[in-house]
Design an enzyme around this catalytic site. Structure first.
Site, PDB file in Angstrom:
ATOM      1  N   THR A  63       0.828  -1.208   0.000  1.00 53.18           N
ATOM      2  CA  THR A  63       0.000   0.000   0.000  1.00 53.18           C
ATOM      3  C   THR A  63       0.863   1.259   0.000  1.00 53.18           C
ATOM      4  O   THR A  63       0.511   2.264  -0.630  1.00 53.18           O
ATOM      5  CB  THR A  63      -0.970   0.009   1.189  1.00 53.18           C
ATOM      6  OG1 THR A  63      -0.248   0.165   2.414  1.00 53.18           O
ATOM      7  CG2 THR A  63      -1.775  -1.283   1.256  1.00 53.18           C
ATOM      8  N   ASP A  64       1.986   1.233   0.711  1.00 45.88           N
ATOM      9  CA  ASP A  64       2.909   2.375   0.689  1.00 45.88           C
ATOM     10  C   ASP A  64       3.469   2.586  -0.714  1.00 45.88           C
ATOM     11  O   ASP A  64       3.552   3.714  -1.207  1.00 45.88           O
ATOM     12  CB  ASP A  64       4.077   2.124   1.644  1.00 45.88           C
ATOM     13  CG  ASP A  64       3.688   2.250   3.102  1.00 45.88           C
ATOM     14  OD1 ASP A  64       3.321   3.350   3.510  1.00 45.88           O
ATOM     15  OD2 ASP A  64       3.772   1.244   3.821  1.00 45.88           O
ATOM     16  N   LEU A  65       3.871   1.492  -1.339  1.00 46.12           N
ATOM     17  CA  LEU A  65       4.528   1.589  -2.638  1.00 46.12           C
ATOM     18  C   LEU A  65       3.561   2.060  -3.720  1.00 46.12           C
ATOM     19  O   LEU A  65       3.917   2.889  -4.565  1.00 46.12           O
ATOM     20  CB  LEU A  65       5.134   0.237  -3.003  1.00 46.12           C
ATOM     21  CG  LEU A  65       6.197  -0.266  -2.023  1.00 46.12           C
ATOM     22  CD1 LEU A  65       6.608  -1.696  -2.352  1.00 46.12           C
ATOM     23  CD2 LEU A  65       7.417   0.650  -2.032  1.00 46.12           C
ATOM     24  N   GLY A 120       2.984   5.793  -3.246  1.00 45.43           N
ATOM     25  CA  GLY A 120       4.128   6.570  -3.720  1.00 45.43           C
ATOM     26  C   GLY A 120       4.229   6.603  -5.227  1.00 45.43           C
ATOM     27  O   GLY A 120       4.554   7.636  -5.824  1.00 45.43           O
TER      28      GLY A 120
END
Length: 391
Positions: free
Chosen positions: A167-169, A172
């Protein structure tokens, strides 16, 4: 060499992963990324993960192509310097909780006054507005809240998270995509704009046929493990010495697959004539395929099936991937000299541009390494006030 974002200056107020991944992508494309860090140690990721020669390779991998400036943004002096930087910057990227930047004195109105051409990218858990906007967010929680976990795992087992912080990637990646589109728009209009990217929104956008089928039918997707949710046969199958992943996604490829393994007659079997029937009888079909594949080795089947136009491969661990001849040929493993820390291995560039390729122009910076350099660029080198002083 002129890269796509050469001449673009990015002020990076992010830390941990989603924001640094976004600004790394911009830096890889040539942007001058100034990473603003504060506190005693800067970005917490500097101390996370495996450390070699006192360097976190996790930090090094996601903060290449950046310069580090030590600046205490809670002080009046720090805010004054940030305002001066923003006047000539092209992009500001932040991943604070919604509202924090405004509390610091940099709401949209102030940012517009400082620099109407500024592109402001915010990366959040749930979005900058709405009933969940103020909730704290973390990858595991967003994997759960987004529905992603509900689709993972074998039938009859609890939901399973993805090991990578997906989810972070994704957030970003979408933020970087939004920034370059906002810069392209600015080329035409002369005006900057806000770019919002959320971890939850990014994940929800990734479900492909799972959401389209649900929206069309109202039926929730069921967990199917390594079997495909809407196609059969498709998944992991057993050879004499290990499993292989096979993806016969069309009837044409399926016929090639069954012919190569000696089961072409199954295409005329009433149980398997259509995909819907094959889905219904999937366990029987998979057992027949396993029996045929058990007659030969993993390596031989991978060679024969790929040569025959059937997508397949083995489940590789990360070590095997890092040594994979295709990945090495594609330069997906880089050796970067990091002054004071020796050679650092990291993942390379997944996007290849023939005329203006990505490059590691400089390794991840030491905390505050470029503070004096950037102050000189701002014309503030001789003012005699330390950056961390309170007003």
């Amino acid at each position: 060499m002129q890269q796509p974002l050469s001449g673009v200056r990015v002020i990076d107020l992010t830390r941990i992963l989603s924001g640094p991944f976004c600004t790394m992508l911009l830096g890889d494309m040539g942007a001058d990324v100034i990473k603003i860090e504060s506190g005693r140690d800067g970005d917490p990721i500097r101390k996370a993960g495996a450390r070699v020669n006192e360097l976190s390779w996790y930090f090094a991998s996601f903060n290449r192509n950046k310069r580090s400036m030590a600046l205490e943004l809670r002080s009046a002096r720090g805010k004054e310097i940030l305002a001066r930087m923003l006047q000539t910057a092209d992009v500001l990227v932040e991943n604070y909780r919604p509202g924090v930047l405004a509390e610091m004195g940099f709401d949209d109105e102030r940012l517009g006054q400082l620099n109407p051409r500024l592109v402001v990218a915010s990366i959040t858990g749930y979005g900058t507005s709405g009933p969940y906007a103020d909730r704290p967010a973390f990858d595991f929680v967003i994997q759960a809240m987004s529905g992603f976990m509900s689709t993972n795992g074998p039938e009859g087992t609890p939901p399973i998270r993805s090991a990578p912080p997906i989810t972070d990637l994704v957030a970003g990646l979408y933020a970087a995509y939004g920034v370059v589109n906002a810069l392209r728009t600015r080329d035409r209009t002369g005006q900057g704009q806000r770019v919002d990217s959320s971890m939850m929104g990014g994940m929800v956008s990734m479900f492909a046929y799972l959401t389209s089928d649900y929206l069309a039918t109202g039926a929730l997707p069921q967990r199917t493990g390594n079997d495909h949710p809407i196609t059969a046969p498709y998944g992991l199958f057993s050879t004499s010495d290990g499993e292989i992943a096979v993806a016969p996604s069309t009837d044409e490829i399926l016929l090639r697959f069954l012919t190569l393994i000696g089961l072409a007659h199954l295409m005329d079997d009433p149980r398997f004539k259509t995909n819907a029937l094959r889905m219904f009888h999937r366990k029987e079909l998979n057992a027949m395929i396993d029996e045929q594949l058990s007659s030969d080795t993993q390596a031989n089947w991978i060679r024969r099936l790929n040569d025959g136009g059937v997508p397949c491969g083995k489940v590789q661990d990360i070590g095997e991937v890092m040594r994979d001849p295709q990945m090495l040929h594609q330069e997906m493993v880089l050796d970067i000299e990091h002054p004071g820390h020796g050679q650092v291995k990291m993942v390379g560039f997944p996007v290849k541009l023939s005329g203006s390729p990505c490059a590691v122009r400089h390794p991840a910076p030491e905390y505050g390494q470029h503070t004096a350099e950037i102050m000189r660029e701002l014309g503030l080198a001789e003012d005699g006030k330390p950056l961390s002083s309170a007003a």
